[in-house]
Design a protein around this motif. Sequence first.
Motif, PDB file in Angstrom:
ATOM      1  N   ILE A  61       0.827  -1.217   0.000  1.00  0.00           N
ATOM      2  CA  ILE A  61       0.000   0.000   0.000  1.00  0.00           C
ATOM      3  C   ILE A  61       0.863   1.270   0.000  1.00  0.00           C
ATOM      4  O   ILE A  61       0.553   2.243  -0.684  1.00  0.00           O
ATOM      5  CB  ILE A  61      -0.976  -0.013   1.198  1.00  0.00           C
ATOM      6  N   LYS A  62       1.963   1.246   0.766  1.00  0.00           N
ATOM      7  CA  LYS A  62       2.802   2.444   0.858  1.00  0.00           C
ATOM      8  C   LYS A  62       3.739   2.610  -0.341  1.00  0.00           C
ATOM      9  O   LYS A  62       4.322   3.677  -0.534  1.00  0.00           O
ATOM     10  CB  LYS A  62       3.626   2.413   2.160  1.00  0.00           C
ATOM     11  N   SER A  63       3.865   1.569  -1.137  1.00  0.00           N
ATOM     12  CA  SER A  63       4.758   1.651  -2.291  1.00  0.00           C
ATOM     13  C   SER A  63       4.299   2.766  -3.234  1.00  0.00           C
ATOM     14  O   SER A  63       3.108   2.928  -3.490  1.00  0.00           O
ATOM     15  CB  SER A  63       4.741   0.327  -3.058  1.00  0.00           C
ATOM     16  N   PRO A  64       5.263   3.536  -3.764  1.00  0.00           N
ATOM     17  CA  PRO A  64       4.885   4.573  -4.739  1.00  0.00           C
ATOM     18  C   PRO A  64       4.181   3.979  -5.963  1.00  0.00           C
ATOM     19  O   PRO A  64       3.430   4.678  -6.647  1.00  0.00           O
ATOM     20  CB  PRO A  64       6.216   5.220  -5.128  1.00  0.00           C
ATOM     21  N   ALA A  65       4.403   2.693  -6.219  1.00  0.00           N
ATOM     22  CA  ALA A  65       3.753   2.039  -7.365  1.00  0.00           C
ATOM     23  C   ALA A  65       2.244   1.881  -7.147  1.00  0.00           C
ATOM     24  O   ALA A  65       1.472   1.797  -8.096  1.00  0.00           O
ATOM     25  CB  ALA A  65       4.382   0.662  -7.597  1.00  0.00           C
ATOM     26  N   PHE A  66       1.845   1.839  -5.878  1.00  0.00           N
ATOM     27  CA  PHE A  66       0.435   1.624  -5.529  1.00  0.00           C
ATOM     28  C   PHE A  66      -0.247   2.985  -5.597  1.00  0.00           C
ATOM     29  O   PHE A  66      -0.401   3.678  -4.603  1.00  0.00           O
ATOM     30  CB  PHE A  66       0.353   1.010  -4.126  1.00  0.00           C
ATOM     31  N   ASP A  67      -0.652   3.362  -6.805  1.00  0.00           N
ATOM     32  CA  ASP A  67      -0.981   4.751  -7.102  1.00  0.00           C
ATOM     33  C   ASP A  67      -2.407   4.860  -7.635  1.00  0.00           C
ATOM     34  O   ASP A  67      -2.826   4.046  -8.466  1.00  0.00           O
ATOM     35  CB  ASP A  67       0.033   5.215  -8.166  1.00  0.00           C
ATOM     36  N   SER A  68      -3.132   5.883  -7.192  1.00  0.00           N
ATOM     37  CA  SER A  68      -4.532   6.057  -7.607  1.00  0.00           C
ATOM     38  C   SER A  68      -4.673   6.371  -9.098  1.00  0.00           C
ATOM     39  O   SER A  68      -5.773   6.341  -9.637  1.00  0.00           O
ATOM     40  CB  SER A  68      -5.197   7.166  -6.788  1.00  0.00           C
ATOM     41  N   GLN A  69      -3.568   6.659  -9.737  1.00  0.00           N
ATOM     42  CA  GLN A  69      -3.612   6.834 -11.201  1.00  0.00           C
ATOM     43  C   GLN A  69      -4.014   5.516 -11.883  1.00  0.00           C
ATOM     44  O   GLN A  69      -4.575   5.514 -12.976  1.00  0.00           O
ATOM     45  CB  GLN A  69      -2.219   7.267 -11.668  1.00  0.00           C
ATOM     46  N   TYR A  70      -3.700   4.397 -11.219  1.00  0.00           N
ATOM     47  CA  TYR A  70      -3.982   3.071 -11.785  1.00  0.00           C
ATOM     48  C   TYR A  70      -5.004   2.278 -10.968  1.00  0.00           C
ATOM     49  O   TYR A  70      -5.676   1.408 -11.493  1.00  0.00           O
ATOM     50  CB  TYR A  70      -2.694   2.237 -11.859  1.00  0.00           C
ATOM     51  N   ILE A  71      -5.045   2.552  -9.661  1.00  0.00           N
ATOM     52  CA  ILE A  71      -5.853   1.724  -8.757  1.00  0.00           C
ATOM     53  C   ILE A  71      -7.015   2.539  -8.195  1.00  0.00           C
ATOM     54  O   ILE A  71      -6.814   3.578  -7.586  1.00  0.00           O
ATOM     55  CB  ILE A  71      -4.967   1.178  -7.605  1.00  0.00           C
ATOM     56  N   LEU A  72      -8.226   2.026  -8.418  1.00  0.00           N
ATOM     57  CA  LEU A  72      -9.425   2.720  -7.930  1.00  0.00           C
ATOM     58  C   LEU A  72      -9.735   2.337  -6.488  1.00  0.00           C
ATOM     59  O   LEU A  72     -10.149   3.161  -5.692  1.00  0.00           O
ATOM     60  CB  LEU A  72     -10.635   2.335  -8.796  1.00  0.00           C
ATOM     61  N   GLY A  73      -9.581   1.046  -6.184  1.00  0.00           N
ATOM     62  CA  GLY A  73      -9.960   0.570  -4.860  1.00  0.00           C
ATOM     63  C   GLY A  73      -9.078  -0.572  -4.415  1.00  0.00           C
ATOM     64  O   GLY A  73      -8.333  -1.147  -5.218  1.00  0.00           O
ATOM     65  N   ALA A  74      -9.170  -0.898  -3.124  1.00  0.00           N
ATOM     66  CA  ALA A  74      -8.419  -2.029  -2.581  1.00  0.00           C
ATOM     67  C   ALA A  74      -9.327  -2.786  -1.605  1.00  0.00           C
ATOM     68  O   ALA A  74     -10.013  -2.170  -0.791  1.00  0.00           O
ATOM     69  CB  ALA A  74      -7.161  -1.555  -1.861  1.00  0.00           C
ATOM     70  N   ILE A  75      -9.332  -4.126  -1.720  1.00  0.00           N
ATOM     71  CA  ILE A  75     -10.144  -4.950  -0.830  1.00  0.00           C
ATOM     72  C   ILE A  75      -9.260  -5.482   0.300  1.00  0.00           C
ATOM     73  O   ILE A  75      -8.210  -6.070   0.046  1.00  0.00           O
ATOM     74  CB  ILE A  75     -10.782  -6.130  -1.584  1.00  0.00           C
ATOM     75  N   LEU A  76      -9.699  -5.229   1.518  1.00  0.00           N
ATOM     76  CA  LEU A  76      -8.947  -5.638   2.713  1.00  0.00           C
ATOM     77  C   LEU A  76      -9.693  -6.777   3.406  1.00  0.00           C
ATOM     78  O   LEU A  76     -10.890  -6.945   3.200  1.00  0.00           O
ATOM     79  CB  LEU A  76      -8.847  -4.459   3.693  1.00  0.00           C
ATOM     80  N   PHE A  77      -8.987  -7.542   4.249  1.00  0.00           N
ATOM     81  CA  PHE A  77      -9.752  -8.432   5.104  1.00  0.00           C
ATOM     82  C   PHE A  77      -9.780  -7.836   6.504  1.00  0.00           C
ATOM     83  O   PHE A  77      -9.119  -6.848   6.792  1.00  0.00           O
ATOM     84  CB  PHE A  77      -9.267  -9.879   5.018  1.00  0.00           C
ATOM     85  N   GLU A  78     -10.646  -8.423   7.340  1.00  0.00           N
ATOM     86  CA  GLU A  78     -10.994  -7.801   8.620  1.00  0.00           C
ATOM     87  C   GLU A  78      -9.770  -7.419   9.447  1.00  0.00           C
ATOM     88  O   GLU A  78      -9.677  -6.325   9.999  1.00  0.00           O
ATOM     89  CB  GLU A  78     -11.880  -8.787   9.397  1.00  0.00           C
ATOM     90  N   ASN A  79      -8.799  -8.337   9.490  1.00  0.00           N
ATOM     91  CA  ASN A  79      -7.613  -8.091  10.311  1.00  0.00           C
ATOM     92  C   ASN A  79      -6.834  -6.858   9.832  1.00  0.00           C
ATOM     93  O   ASN A  79      -6.270  -6.113  10.630  1.00  0.00           O
ATOM     94  CB  ASN A  79      -6.731  -9.351  10.281  1.00  0.00           C
ATOM     95  N   THR A  80      -6.817  -6.639   8.516  1.00  0.00           N
ATOM     96  CA  THR A  80      -6.123  -5.462   7.970  1.00  0.00           C
ATOM     97  C   THR A  80      -6.905  -4.187   8.283  1.00  0.00           C
ATOM     98  O   THR A  80      -6.318  -3.157   8.617  1.00  0.00           O
ATOM     99  CB  THR A  80      -5.939  -5.600   6.441  1.00  0.00           C
ATOM    100  N   MET A  81      -8.236  -4.275   8.187  1.00  0.00           N
ATOM    101  CA  MET A  81      -9.071  -3.108   8.513  1.00  0.00           C
ATOM    102  C   MET A  81      -8.861  -2.671   9.960  1.00  0.00           C
ATOM    103  O   MET A  81      -8.897  -1.480  10.276  1.00  0.00           O
ATOM    104  CB  MET A  81     -10.552  -3.449   8.296  1.00  0.00           C
ATOM    105  N   ASP A  82      -8.641  -3.654  10.838  1.00  0.00           N
ATOM    106  CA  ASP A  82      -8.510  -3.376  12.270  1.00  0.00           C
ATOM    107  C   ASP A  82      -7.084  -2.995  12.680  1.00  0.00           C
ATOM    108  O   ASP A  82      -6.795  -2.854  13.863  1.00  0.00           O
ATOM    109  CB  ASP A  82      -8.966  -4.594  13.084  1.00  0.00           C
TER     110      ASP A  82
END
Length: 298
Positions: A61-82
């Motif tokens: 997620i923190k990688s500069p490659a993980f960029d909203s120019q390409y990615i609209l959304g991200a699906i997390l599981f419960e443990n990551t949300m918490d």
Amino acid sequence: MNMKNIEQLNLMHSGKGFIAALDQSGGSTPKALSQYGVLENQYKNEEEMYTLVHEMRTRIIKSPAFDSQYILGAILFENTMDRKIDGQWTGEYLWEKKHIIPFLKVDKGLADPANGVQLMKAIPNLNELLDRAVERKIFGTKMRSVIKEANAIGIQEVVGQQFAVGLQIFQKGLIPIIEPEVDIYSADKQKSEEILKEEIKKQLNSLDKDVKVILKLSIPTVNNFYSDLISDPHVVRVVALSGGYSREEANQKLAENHGLIASFSRALSEGLSAQQLDSEFNARLENSIKEIYEASIT
């Protein structure tokens, strides 16, 4: 709906890009970690395992490659949300810092096969989970069922269950991703897709006009088979799962379906490893993301 949700809804409906699925959980966590180069002897218990997974997800997620120019959304599981990234809930971090829409996987896995399908197991405490998701700035949810055979009764049950739970989710102010996956290795995949589309249309036609859903479907055997679902007013977006295809094959098939965008998990993290320096890790991730993006914008 508040302003933020309307902005997210518009972005999800018409933005260019795809959804990154970072939600392998439970039973698939050791496998996801071992593919990332973290072996089972490197953690002693579940808590340590989830901490390592969160480190992996945070790195993506923190990688500069993980960029909203390409990615609209991200699906997390419960443990990551918490858990948090830099002191913010993961979902909040995704939207505030990255302008990427956060989703939560809510299902508890699949029931045993019956009538050629696997329904979702019951989801106890779903309301409580949804309340927490709203609190933690999540926009929508995801839940998966699987269709193995072109069995009309089974497929009707899958779609009925998905939409019933989907409505419960929508009433909490979240947008459900409805995911009745057709097994890509099924002998009668095309026939299953024909029955599936009819059942989805029936459900869509019965919804109140303000209800919105996202559909997550296997890439169809016949190109552009889902174009009428893509244009349905209840449907925010139709996204595709990679379903076991390699990234290359999934991208190739996806590119042939206009308006269908990716929601890939394994195909996204293919080739990433804990041992890589950030420069190599980021370059690998950037390459995957750009390839999936290119296939999604056709």
